[in-house]
Design a protein around this motif. Structure first.
Motif, mmCIF file in Angstrom:
data_model
loop_
_atom_site.group_PDB
_atom_site.id
_atom_site.type_symbol
_atom_site.label_atom_id
_atom_site.label_comp_id
_atom_site.label_asym_id
_atom_site.label_seq_id
_atom_site.Cartn_x
_atom_site.Cartn_y
_atom_site.Cartn_z
ATOM 1 N N ALA A 38 0.832 -1.203 0.000
ATOM 2 C CA ALA A 38 0.000 0.000 0.000
ATOM 3 C C ALA A 38 0.867 1.253 0.000
ATOM 4 C CB ALA A 38 -0.927 -0.006 1.216
ATOM 5 N N LEU A 39 1.952 1.215 0.762
ATOM 6 C CA LEU A 39 2.873 2.347 0.804
ATOM 7 C C LEU A 39 3.563 2.542 -0.539
ATOM 8 C CD1 LEU A 39 4.027 4.469 2.750
ATOM 9 C CD2 LEU A 39 5.849 2.849 3.313
ATOM 10 N N SER A 40 3.767 1.446 -1.274
ATOM 11 C CA SER A 40 4.444 1.555 -2.566
ATOM 12 C C SER A 40 3.632 2.394 -3.547
ATOM 13 C CB SER A 40 4.702 0.158 -3.154
ATOM 14 O OG SER A 40 3.500 -0.438 -3.625
ATOM 15 N N LEU A 346 9.227 -4.771 -3.152
ATOM 16 C CA LEU A 346 7.794 -4.521 -3.024
ATOM 17 C C LEU A 346 7.422 -3.047 -3.165
ATOM 18 C CD1 LEU A 346 6.907 -6.873 -0.022
ATOM 19 C CD2 LEU A 346 6.924 -7.410 -2.467
ATOM 20 N N VAL A 347 8.415 -2.169 -3.331
ATOM 21 C CA VAL A 347 8.146 -0.735 -3.463
ATOM 22 C C VAL A 347 8.528 -0.240 -4.851
ATOM 23 C CG1 VAL A 347 8.677 1.566 -2.575
ATOM 24 C CG2 VAL A 347 8.432 -0.344 -0.981
ATOM 25 N N SER A 348 9.700 -0.616 -5.341
ATOM 26 C CA SER A 348 10.151 -0.171 -6.660
ATOM 27 C C SER A 348 9.224 -0.702 -7.751
ATOM 28 C CB SER A 348 11.577 -0.650 -6.933
ATOM 29 O OG SER A 348 12.500 -0.040 -6.068
ATOM 30 N N TYR A 349 9.127 0.065 -8.834
ATOM 31 C CA TYR A 349 8.344 -0.363 -9.987
ATOM 32 C C TYR A 349 9.092 -1.456 -10.734
ATOM 33 C CZ TYR A 349 5.949 -0.202 -14.486
ATOM 34 O OH TYR A 349 5.255 -0.540 -15.623
ATOM 35 N N GLY A 350 8.425 -2.537 -11.022
ATOM 36 C CA GLY A 350 9.052 -3.648 -11.736
ATOM 37 C C GLY A 350 8.218 -4.899 -11.599
ATOM 38 N N GLY A 351 8.191 -5.707 -12.632
ATOM 39 C CA GLY A 351 7.327 -6.884 -12.632
ATOM 40 C C GLY A 351 8.006 -8.165 -12.212
ATOM 41 N N THR A 352 9.163 -8.459 -12.787
ATOM 42 C CA THR A 352 9.800 -9.752 -12.543
ATOM 43 C C THR A 352 10.222 -9.909 -11.094
ATOM 44 O OG1 THR A 352 10.669 -9.595 -14.799
ATOM 45 C CG2 THR A 352 11.530 -11.340 -13.416
ATOM 46 N N SER A 353 10.826 -8.881 -10.515
ATOM 47 C CA SER A 353 11.257 -8.975 -9.122
ATOM 48 C C SER A 353 10.060 -9.100 -8.177
ATOM 49 C CB SER A 353 12.098 -7.751 -8.746
ATOM 50 O OG SER A 353 11.343 -6.565 -8.855
ATOM 51 N N MET A 354 8.962 -8.424 -8.501
ATOM 52 C CA MET A 354 7.756 -8.519 -7.680
ATOM 53 C C MET A 354 7.217 -9.948 -7.675
ATOM 54 S SD MET A 354 5.306 -6.890 -5.900
ATOM 55 C CE MET A 354 5.389 -5.154 -6.366
#
Length: 376
Positions: A38-40, A346-354
């Motif tokens: 949510a903070l992200s 969990l905060v930075s924008y990105g798909g694979t790492s998430m």
């Protein structure tokens, strides 16, 4: 009628809890993850130039990652153990395929393009490597003998060297740390691990010879970023300016001048913590670190409560890897570590790492919720 409504109200948390337990969801871990996620959205809206479409894409990827977490939480840990070797073998083959015919982007060869889908196999190795080492060591008596340690080191070095060759030192570091964590939780002493680190440090001149020019510049920039303030040192200098200008209380949400005026590169990915520090100050950073500590401590609690060797080694490694994610990103943003391209989890924008992170949390939840409770 009022009594019935009151009774239903007080029973609803229990119903929600029963539902989450039936989904094999660990409630404390889920709450910590939801608060960070949510903070992200709050900070990503500011760091991404207040672009709503960016939040939509972030929400889509997060939703898919959460769905994968729930699916993996349903799988019995013994199933993970049974296909650890196969998954690791597939990941190594994919890494070899990247070295042979991978797509080159921004000077790095890290991606496989299937036409309809492009992905980074090294991300999946963050899970398959500790799974493989946990399987290998759980098949032998612990603590491991020198023969088993050598075998585990060879298994770990294969993907680490393939990833480092791409080059992707950040991911190679995370994979290496996940494997080292398995060895440590298997019973290797602090002195043995310290000896390995010392040996690797002594090989620095050899490593320097094989490093690429931009990697050498990163190390030199870490030592003295002011030597090239408009070139290699620009990122870290602007990051320090953003963090320092935040002070104790911060400038307030949407008040990051470094991100707004586009002085801070990669403000929505690798350097998003600098934006957060500028807007929310020291108190905000302490709050974010407290949330991370909540998640990390819950992960280690799950590892301690695991009832078999494989689950304990794997859970401990996944918990430690998440800690390394946080430590390395914040360390490089504040200038105490070289810049290696590790996002803020969990905060930075990105798909694979998430997706990879949520998959790891799904495995942790599976380990905890599939325990056989022993009678008191």
């Amino acid at each position: 009628m009022k009594n019935e409504m009151r009774q239903e109200y007080f029973q609803s948390p229990s119903l929600i809890g029963n539902l989450l337990r039936s989904l094999h969801i660990d409630i404390p871990l889920l709450l910590g993850l939801l608060m960070i996620c949510a903070l992200s959205f709050v900070i990503l809206y500011s760091a991404g130039g207040q672009e709503i479409s960016l939040l939509y894409r972030h929400a889509t990827r997060m939703g898919l990652a959460m769905l994968l977490m729930i699916v993996l939480a349903h799988i019995n840990p013994r199933q993970f153990q049974s296909f650890s070797v196969a998954l690791f073998s597939v990941c190594v083959l994919l890494l070899i395929a990247v070295a042979v015919m991978g797509q080159i982007s921004m000077g790095a060869q890290r991606w496989l393009d299937l036409g309809f889908f492009r992905f980074q196999p090294s991300e999946f190795t963050k899970l398959s490597a500790p799974m493989m080492l946990a399987w290998y060591l759980s098949e032998h008596s612990l603590p491991p003998r020198p023969k088993q340690v050598v075998g585990a080191a060879i298994l770990l070095l294969v993907p680490v060297l393939l990833i480092a060759k791409q080059p992707d030192l950040g991911t190679a570091l995370l994979v290496a740390s996940s494997g080292a964590a398995v060895l440590f939780f298997a019973g290797l002493s602090w002195w043995f691990m310290l000896g390995i680190v010392t040996l690797l440090a002594s090989l620095t001149p050899v490593l320097w010879h094989f490093m690429r020019e931009y990697q050498r510049n990163r190390v030199l920039t870490f030592i003295n970023p002011e030597a090239d303030p408009m070139g290699a040192g620009y990122h870290i200098i602007q990051s320090k300016i953003a963090i320092g200008s935040g002070g104790i209380n911060g400038k307030g949400w949407l008040g990051s001048s470094q991100a707004e005026l586009d002085f801070l590169p990669e403000s929505s990915t690798d350097f998003i913590f600098a934006v957060f520090a500028e807007e929310f100050g020291l108190f905000g950073c302490v709050g974010l670190l407290a949330l991370y500590l909540l998640v990390i401590s819950r992960c280690f609690y799950i590892a301690v409560q695991a009832q078999d060797t494989y689950s304990r080694l794997l859970a401990g490694s996944l918990a430690f890897t998440f800690f390394v994610y946080v430590f390395v990103n914040i360390g490089m943003v504040i200038g105490v570590l070289p810049v290696v391209g590790v996002p803020l989890p969990l905060v930075s924008y990105g798909g694979t790492s998430m997706v990879t992170l949520m998959a790891g949390f799904g495995i942790l939840m599976s380990i905890h919720t599939h325990r056989k409770l022993l009678p008191v």
